[in-house]
Design an enzyme around this catalytic site. Structure first.
Site, PDB file in Angstrom:
ATOM      1  N   MET A 175      21.689 -26.506  11.850  1.00  0.00           N
ATOM      2  CA  MET A 175      20.550 -25.581  11.965  1.00  0.00           C
ATOM      3  C   MET A 175      20.154 -25.098  10.567  1.00  0.00           C
ATOM      4  O   MET A 175      19.467 -24.081  10.427  1.00  0.00           O
ATOM      5  CB  MET A 175      20.909 -24.412  12.881  1.00  0.00           C
ATOM      6  CG  MET A 175      21.228 -24.880  14.303  1.00  0.00           C
ATOM      7  SD  MET A 175      20.928 -23.645  15.567  1.00  0.00           S
ATOM      8  CE  MET A 175      22.017 -22.352  15.053  1.00  0.00           C
ATOM      9  N   GLY A 176      20.615 -25.823   9.532  1.00  0.00           N
ATOM     10  CA  GLY A 176      20.204 -25.482   8.176  1.00  0.00           C
ATOM     11  C   GLY A 176      20.999 -24.344   7.581  1.00  0.00           C
ATOM     12  O   GLY A 176      22.072 -23.993   8.066  1.00  0.00           O
ATOM     13  N   ASN A 177      20.459 -23.758   6.492  1.00  0.00           N
ATOM     14  CA  ASN A 177      21.170 -22.770   5.686  1.00  0.00           C
ATOM     15  C   ASN A 177      22.542 -23.339   5.314  1.00  0.00           C
ATOM     16  O   ASN A 177      23.590 -22.747   5.568  1.00  0.00           O
ATOM     17  CB  ASN A 177      21.300 -21.429   6.424  1.00  0.00           C
ATOM     18  CG  ASN A 177      21.739 -20.316   5.494  1.00  0.00           C
ATOM     19  OD1 ASN A 177      22.683 -19.591   5.750  1.00  0.00           O
ATOM     20  ND2 ASN A 177      21.091 -20.207   4.361  1.00  0.00           N
ATOM     21  N   HIS A 184      25.914 -24.740   3.807  1.00  0.00           N
ATOM     22  CA  HIS A 184      26.964 -24.283   2.884  1.00  0.00           C
ATOM     23  C   HIS A 184      27.981 -25.417   2.753  1.00  0.00           C
ATOM     24  O   HIS A 184      27.808 -26.498   3.346  1.00  0.00           O
ATOM     25  CB  HIS A 184      27.605 -22.988   3.399  1.00  0.00           C
ATOM     26  CG  HIS A 184      28.019 -23.039   4.839  1.00  0.00           C
ATOM     27  ND1 HIS A 184      29.056 -23.829   5.287  1.00  0.00           N
ATOM     28  CD2 HIS A 184      27.516 -22.432   5.943  1.00  0.00           C
ATOM     29  CE1 HIS A 184      29.194 -23.686   6.591  1.00  0.00           C
ATOM     30  NE2 HIS A 184      28.267 -22.857   7.022  1.00  0.00           N
ATOM     31  N   ASP A 185      29.046 -25.152   1.996  1.00  0.00           N
ATOM     32  CA  ASP A 185      30.017 -26.224   1.731  1.00  0.00           C
ATOM     33  C   ASP A 185      30.648 -26.767   3.012  1.00  0.00           C
ATOM     34  O   ASP A 185      31.086 -27.917   3.044  1.00  0.00           O
ATOM     35  CB  ASP A 185      31.123 -25.723   0.787  1.00  0.00           C
ATOM     36  CG  ASP A 185      30.598 -25.596  -0.638  1.00  0.00           C
ATOM     37  OD1 ASP A 185      29.455 -26.043  -0.888  1.00  0.00           O
ATOM     38  OD2 ASP A 185      31.317 -25.036  -1.489  1.00  0.00           O
ATOM     39  N   HIS A 199      29.101 -27.342   5.878  1.00  0.00           N
ATOM     40  CA  HIS A 199      28.207 -28.426   6.342  1.00  0.00           C
ATOM     41  C   HIS A 199      28.371 -29.658   5.450  1.00  0.00           C
ATOM     42  O   HIS A 199      28.380 -30.790   5.938  1.00  0.00           O
ATOM     43  CB  HIS A 199      26.735 -27.998   6.242  1.00  0.00           C
ATOM     44  CG  HIS A 199      26.337 -26.893   7.163  1.00  0.00           C
ATOM     45  ND1 HIS A 199      26.036 -25.626   6.718  1.00  0.00           N
ATOM     46  CD2 HIS A 199      26.170 -26.872   8.510  1.00  0.00           C
ATOM     47  CE1 HIS A 199      25.698 -24.873   7.742  1.00  0.00           C
ATOM     48  NE2 HIS A 199      25.777 -25.587   8.838  1.00  0.00           N
ATOM     49  N   GLN A 256      19.220 -22.442  22.357  1.00  0.00           N
ATOM     50  CA  GLN A 256      20.615 -21.996  22.376  1.00  0.00           C
ATOM     51  C   GLN A 256      20.782 -20.527  21.975  1.00  0.00           C
ATOM     52  O   GLN A 256      21.897 -20.043  21.833  1.00  0.00           O
ATOM     53  CB  GLN A 256      21.489 -22.911  21.512  1.00  0.00           C
ATOM     54  CG  GLN A 256      21.244 -22.845  20.019  1.00  0.00           C
ATOM     55  CD  GLN A 256      22.021 -23.919  19.286  1.00  0.00           C
ATOM     56  OE1 GLN A 256      21.693 -25.095  19.336  1.00  0.00           O
ATOM     57  NE2 GLN A 256      23.086 -23.519  18.573  1.00  0.00           N
ATOM     58  N   GLY A 298      31.641 -29.148  12.999  1.00  0.00           N
ATOM     59  CA  GLY A 298      32.680 -28.299  12.411  1.00  0.00           C
ATOM     60  C   GLY A 298      33.546 -27.673  13.499  1.00  0.00           C
ATOM     61  O   GLY A 298      33.048 -27.287  14.556  1.00  0.00           O
ATOM     62  N   LYS A 309      34.951 -24.845  13.267  1.00  0.00           N
ATOM     63  CA  LYS A 309      34.816 -23.390  13.370  1.00  0.00           C
ATOM     64  C   LYS A 309      34.271 -23.061  14.764  1.00  0.00           C
ATOM     65  O   LYS A 309      34.696 -22.117  15.404  1.00  0.00           O
ATOM     66  CB  LYS A 309      33.886 -22.818  12.309  1.00  0.00           C
ATOM     67  CG  LYS A 309      33.825 -21.293  12.396  1.00  0.00           C
ATOM     68  CD  LYS A 309      32.982 -20.703  11.315  1.00  0.00           C
ATOM     69  CE  LYS A 309      31.512 -20.796  11.625  1.00  0.00           C
ATOM     70  NZ  LYS A 309      31.069 -19.951  12.755  1.00  0.00           N
TER      71      LYS A 309
HETATM   72  O1  PAF Z   1      26.485 -25.905  15.281  1.00  0.00           O
HETATM   73  C1  PAF Z   1      25.249 -25.899  15.127  1.00  0.00           C
HETATM   74  O2  PAF Z   1      24.730 -25.718  14.021  1.00  0.00           O
HETATM   75  C2  PAF Z   1      24.360 -26.110  16.347  1.00  0.00           C
HETATM   76  O3  PAF Z   1      24.911 -25.532  17.474  1.00  0.00           O
HETATM   77  C3  PAF Z   1      24.003 -27.578  16.581  1.00  0.00           C
HETATM   78  C4  PAF Z   1      25.223 -28.402  16.924  1.00  0.00           C
HETATM   79  C5  PAF Z   1      23.317 -28.156  15.354  1.00  0.00           C
HETATM   80  C6  PAF Z   1      23.033 -27.694  17.772  1.00  0.00           C
HETATM   81  O4  PAF Z   1      21.858 -26.989  17.546  1.00  0.00           O
END
Ligand code: PAF
Length: 284
Positions: free
Chosen positions: A30-32, A34-35, A37, A61, A150, A152
Site C-alpha cells: 500500500m506504499g509508504n 520502508h526497509d 517492504h 480493507q 511481511g 509483521k
Molecule cells: O499488507 C498490506 O500492505 C496490504 O494488506 C496488502 C497485502 C498490500 C493488500 O492490500
C-alpha cells in the site's frame, strides 16, 4: 522500471515475459515503503527473474472509522526506492481499475472464518475480506510465481497462504521476517503517526512480547495467565491493549501445552495509532 496504471497493458507485458520463460515475483503493497517492504523485494528478486511491485491503498480493507484518508501516500519517494532496487515493474492501479463496478457490487473472496474471525479480524470486521479480495484481483492480473508478504502481519500472511492453497492458485506465498527499528519496534508504514517520544515508548510492546517468549521457553505453559500478565503490564505502560494472545502458529487458535509452534501476537493502541507485533516461538 516500467510503470503501469492500466491492468490490461501490464498483463500483456507480463504474459509475454512468462511465455519467454521468465518467472515473476510479486510484492503487493500500500506504499509508504520502508526497509521492511524493500526486504520483501529482495526476496522476490532472489527467487524470480522479474519483480513486480504494486502500490494500491485498498479502500475495501479499511473500516469506516479507520485511517484510509490519512494513510500516508508517498509515491515519489516510493518510486525512487523501487528504482534503486532495480524493480522491473511498478503497478499503480486506481480504485476504478481494481473495482470497476464499485466496491459494493464487486465479487468478494472470503477466507475461512476460523482464521479471519480472531486477533486483528475480531476488531477490524471486514478487513480480511478486503485483503483477500484485492490480493486475488492482483494475483489474477500479475499471475506471479512467487508472492512475498511481511510476517509483521502474520495473520494476513497465514490467511493469504491458506487462500492460495485452498483455491489451487499457482503461486508460492512466502512470508518474510519482520524488520525492526534499532529499539525493536517493528517497521510499519503507520509508525509515521508516532512522535519521537511515542516511538521510543512503542518499543515496550516488543519488550513485553520478548519477556513472555522467555517465560514460555523456560517452560511456563500457563498461557492465559501469561497473556493476562502482559496485558496488565502494557496497560500500566500506557497502551490500550486490543489483544495479547498466545496461539498455535498454523491455526491461530489459543495455544495448548502440547503445541510446539506458537505465536505470541499483540495489538495495542498507543494514543491514536494501533500497533501490531508478533513473535514465533518454536519449542523443542
Ligand atoms: O499488507 C498490506 O500492505 C496490504 O494488506 C496488502 C497485502 C498490500 C493488500 O492490500
Amino acid at each position: 522500471m516500467e510503470i503501469f496504471t492500466d491492468k490490461d497493458l501490464l498483463q500483456d507485458s507480463l504474459i509475454k515475459q512468462k511465455l519467454s520463460g521468465k518467472t515473476i515475483g510479486f510484492v503487493p503493497t500500500m506504499g509508504n515503503l520502508h526497509d521492511g517492504h524493500l526486504s520483501l523485494v529482495d526476496i522476490a528478486e532472489q527467487k524470480c527473474d522479474l519483480t513486480v511491485v504494486s502500490i494500491f491503498v485498498n479502500p475495501l480493507q479499511f473500516g469506516p472509522n479507520e485511517d484510509f484518508d490519512a494513510y500516508p501516500r508517498t509515491l515519489e519517494a516510493d518510486q525512487q526506492k523501487l528504482e534503486d532496487k532495480n524493480v522491473d515493474y511498478l503497478f499503480l492501479p486506481t480504485t476504478n481499475t481494481i473495482y470497476p463496478s464499485g466496491m459494493e457490487k464487486h465479487t468478494k473472496v472470503e477466507a475461512i472464518d476460523s482464521l479471519t474471525n480472531k486477533l486483528c479480524g475480531a476488531s477490524r470486521p471486514g478487513h480480511f475480506l478486503g485483503v483477500t479480495t484485492v490480493v486475488n484481483i492482483l494475483f489474477n492480473i500479475v499471475q506471479p510465481d512467487v508472492a512475498v508478504f511481511g510476517k509483521k502481519d502474520f495473520q494476513q500472511f497465514m490467511i493469504l497462504k491458506r487462500m492460495a492453497d485452498d483455491l489451487c492458485m499457482p503461486v508460492d506465498v512466502i512470508g518474510a521476517d519482520i524488520l525492526r527499528e534499532p529499539n525493536g519496534l517493528a517497521m510499519s508504514s503507520r509508525n509515521g503517526y508516532l512522535s519521537d517520544i511515542e516511538k521510543d515508548h512503542a518499543s515496550h510492546l516488543r519488550a513485553n512480547i520478548i519477556a513472555i517468549q522467555k517465560q514460555i521457553e523456560a517452560g511456563d505453559s500457563n498461557y492465559s495467565s501469561l497473556e493476562n500478565h502482559a496485558k496488565q503490564q502494557l496497560t500500566r505502560e500506557g497502551f490500550k491493549v486490543d489483544y495479547f494472545n498466545i496461539v498455535n502458529q498454523s491455526t491461530l487458535e489459543p495455544a495448548t501445552p502440547s503445541d510446539k509452534k506458537l505465536l505470541i501476537a499483540a495489538a495495542a493502541w498507543l494514543g491514536q495509532p494501533r500497533l501490531i507485533d508478533n513473535q514465533e516461538v518454536n519449542l523443542m
